[in-house]
Design a protein around this motif. Structure first.
Motif, mmCIF file in Angstrom:
data_model
loop_
_atom_site.group_PDB
_atom_site.id
_atom_site.type_symbol
_atom_site.label_atom_id
_atom_site.label_comp_id
_atom_site.label_asym_id
_atom_site.label_seq_id
_atom_site.Cartn_x
_atom_site.Cartn_y
_atom_site.Cartn_z
ATOM 1 N N GLU A 257 0.746 -1.143 0.156
ATOM 2 C CA GLU A 257 -0.203 -0.052 0.199
ATOM 3 C C GLU A 257 0.908 1.240 -0.364
ATOM 4 N N VAL A 261 0.813 3.897 -2.662
ATOM 5 C CA VAL A 261 0.517 5.795 -2.369
ATOM 6 C C VAL A 261 1.737 6.561 -3.037
ATOM 7 N N ILE A 293 -4.978 12.404 -8.704
ATOM 8 C CA ILE A 293 -4.865 11.266 -7.536
ATOM 9 C C ILE A 293 -6.539 11.253 -7.483
ATOM 10 N N TYR A 298 -8.180 8.722 -3.982
ATOM 11 C CA TYR A 298 -7.610 9.526 -2.736
ATOM 12 C C TYR A 298 -7.873 11.222 -2.748
ATOM 13 N N GLU A 300 -9.936 13.051 -1.238
ATOM 14 C CA GLU A 300 -9.878 14.336 -0.011
ATOM 15 C C GLU A 300 -8.876 13.934 0.641
ATOM 16 N N TYR A 301 -7.670 13.248 0.695
ATOM 17 C CA TYR A 301 -6.229 13.463 0.774
ATOM 18 C C TYR A 301 -5.364 14.291 0.677
ATOM 19 N N VAL A 340 -0.293 12.738 -0.977
ATOM 20 C CA VAL A 340 -2.000 12.439 -0.146
ATOM 21 C C VAL A 340 -0.890 12.282 1.517
ATOM 22 N N TYR A 341 -1.856 12.534 2.103
ATOM 23 C CA TYR A 341 -1.866 12.088 3.197
ATOM 24 C C TYR A 341 -3.214 12.074 4.626
ATOM 25 N N LEU A 342 -2.971 10.475 5.045
ATOM 26 C CA LEU A 342 -3.836 9.595 5.390
ATOM 27 C C LEU A 342 -3.816 9.884 6.892
#
Length: 375
Positions: A257, A261, A293, A298, A300-301, A340-342
């Motif tokens: 994963e 990403v 993205i 993704y 929203e991230y 991208v920020y999870l």
């Protein structure tokens, strides 16, 4: 900064910049420009007075007269040594005298003036008091593109700053990460930037593991662990021009994963870069990167703009963001940095500085954008 920039620009260079600024002000419906100490003054004159001074220093640019720099008498000798000094007139004032009288005598009493963003409120309010019929607009609002298009000499300095940041990344990927605090790696980054010629370090973001989900985490006391993704974002000024690059590394082998990403962000960064060409609106760079993205689920991230201008400061117009219709022009320099920020897990950001060319774009950062594994 000291009182002078490197002797890479001549008085004629500064004269041309001031003439360009006066013409741009007229096109914007302004009677002139008032430029206080800060990056605009350095760019226009090569002069950087002491940072902590309450005494009025102001460059007055109007179409009716040659440029005038109003300066405290005790600082006039330093101002006279600036590279751009031969292209302007110095008007000094002594303690106990009214510096605003010296300034307002140069101005149209009912004019509207562009004012550099970092002008002290005290000075602007006193000018308004002396000239109650005058009005003012910030330079970012009135002339956002004033410094945006770089000439050949500026592009050379931008490329050198980018190369120094690249050299810093090549060195930092060889230092130990696991078991060390983010602040320790951040100190390594700062030391390396200076070793490779930076006179000023503006930021060293080291965001490991869940801290990577905060785009502006910078550095903290968290101990970096095996298995962490680590966002590195660093830059500053070299010979008066900015660097800013981001790479995301992994301590040990990443999971499927994490690699997926990272690859997604790399593809988005490539899409943003490929969108760069003259005449394209800034927002199209943002749209191109964001679409990659969003299409992968993704969207929203990705929680910030795709890029910002860079030059004598590390953040300035133009901005690569939805709604910015300013067309790209050859010589513009800006970042392309999707991410991208999870939350609670990790983040990924990849950033290059890009300049617009006659038929596309050119990266000023050349280090690998593939996943880098560190120890």
């Amino acid at each position: 900064m000291t009182g002078r920039t490197p002797a890479r620009f001549t008085a004629d260079d500064y004269r041309a910049r001031m003439e360009r600024a006066v013409h741009a002000a007229g096109d914007a419906g302004l009677a002139g420009l008032l430029v206080a100490p800060g990056p605009d003054l350095v760019w226009l004159t090569g002069y950087a007075p002491p940072a902590a001074t309450e005494r009025l220093t102001l460059l007055v640019l109007t179409p009716e007269r040659d440029p005038v720099l109003v300066v405290p008498a005790l600082e006039a000798p330093d101002a006279a040594e600036a590279a751009g000094a031969p292209a302007l007139t110095l008007r000094d004032w002594t303690d106990g005298k009214d510096p605003y009288a010296a300034t307002t005598a140069l101005l149209d009493t009912g004019g509207r003036f562009g004012v550099s963003d970092n002008t002290w409120a005290m000075h602007l309010l006193n000018l308004q008091k002396a000239l109650p019929d005058s009005s003012y607009a910030s330079l970012t609002e009135a002339l956002p593109m004033l410094r945006a298009v770089k000439d050949a000499a500026e592009l050379e300095l931008m490329a050198a700053a980018g190369a120094a940041a690249d050299a810093t990344f090549e060195e930092i990927r060889g230092v130990p990460f696991a078991g060390r605090r983010e602040s320790e790696v951040g100190a390594d980054l700062a030391d390396l930037l200076r070793r490779f010629g930076h006179s000023q370090v503006d930021f060293t973001i080291v965001a490991s593991g869940p801290n990577g989900a905060n785009p502006h985490h910078e550095v903290g006391d968290r101990v970096i662990e095996h298995g962490d993704m680590v966002v590195l974002d660093f830059g500053g000024l070299k010979d008066g021009y900015g660097s800013d690059t981001s790479r995301t590394v992994h301590v040990g082998e990443p999971t499927d994963e994490e690699r997926r990403v990272h690859d997604l962000v790399r593809e988005a960064q490539e899409a943003g870069f490929r969108a760069v060409r003259p005449g394209v609106a800034c927002q199209e760079v943002d749209r191109a990167a964001r679409a990659v993205i969003a299409d992968a689920g993704y969207g929203e991230y990705f929680i910030h703009r795709t890029g910002h201008g860079i030059g004598v400061t590390t953040h300035e117009p133009p901005y690569m963001i939805e709604g910015e219709e300013q067309p790209l022009v050859p010589g513009m320099c800006f970042s392309v940095e999707p991410g991208v920020y999870l939350p609670g897990r990790f983040g990924v950001r990849i950033e290059d500085i890009v300049t617009v060319t006659a038929d596309g774009g050119r990266r000023l950062n050349d280090t690998t954008r593939e996943m880098v594994v560190v120890g």
